[in-house]
Design a protein around this motif. Structure first.
Motif, short mmCIF file in Angstrom:
data_model
loop_
_atom_site.label_atom_id
_atom_site.label_comp_id
_atom_site.label_asym_id
_atom_site.label_seq_id
_atom_site.Cartn_x
_atom_site.Cartn_y
_atom_site.Cartn_z
N ALA A 23 0.96 -1.42 -0.05
CA ALA A 23 0.19 0.07 0.09
C ALA A 23 0.95 1.28 0.16
N LYS A 76 -7.14 2.19 -3.70
CA LYS A 76 -6.26 1.87 -2.49
C LYS A 76 -4.85 2.21 -2.77
N THR A 78 -2.74 0.42 -3.87
CA THR A 78 -2.24 -0.92 -3.65
C THR A 78 -1.86 -1.89 -4.67
#
Length: 121
Positions: A23, A76, A78
């Motif tokens: 992340a 996100k 990510t």
């Protein structure tokens, strides 16, 4: 200041799967190319896989093609490498990196702290 937080490393048997995640927090939240590298004990850090900010383009090292799949969730920020059919030679510390805006190859600007992946035979 960009921070990268990796997770998902551990011990797995040869032939098994493992999924890592990374992340990233960026100032703007805009998507950047992200990638994974690894460094085995006593060896130099090597490229594993990368993905563009839009997810339209991916790159893989020859050693992982057909076994690893990289994806990302931009909401996100990510990135996930799904690693299948793991081999003992995949044992290494895996590092996440984020590239300059518009790039998804070369040397990342920022690195995560690394997560250990150990594949037992």
């Amino acid at each position: 200041q960009v921070q990268l937080v990796e997770s998902g490393g551990g011990l797995v048997q040869a032939g098994g799967p493992l999924r890592l995640s990374c992340a990233a927090s960026t100032r703007t939240g805009s998507p950047y190319g992200m990638g994974w590298f690894r460094q085995a004990h006593g060896k130099e850090r090597e490229f594993v896989a990368s993905i563009s900010g839009s997810s339209a383009y991916t790159l893989y090292a020859d050693s992982v093609k057909g076994r690893f799949t990289i994806s990302r969730e931009n909401a996100k920020n990510t990135v996930y490498p799904q690693m299948n059919s793991l081999k003992p030679e995949d044992t290494a510390v895996y590092y996440c990196g984020i590239y300059p805006r518009g790039y998804y190859s070369g040397k990342p600007n920022y690195w995560g702290q690394g997560t250990q992946v150990t594949v037992s035979s």
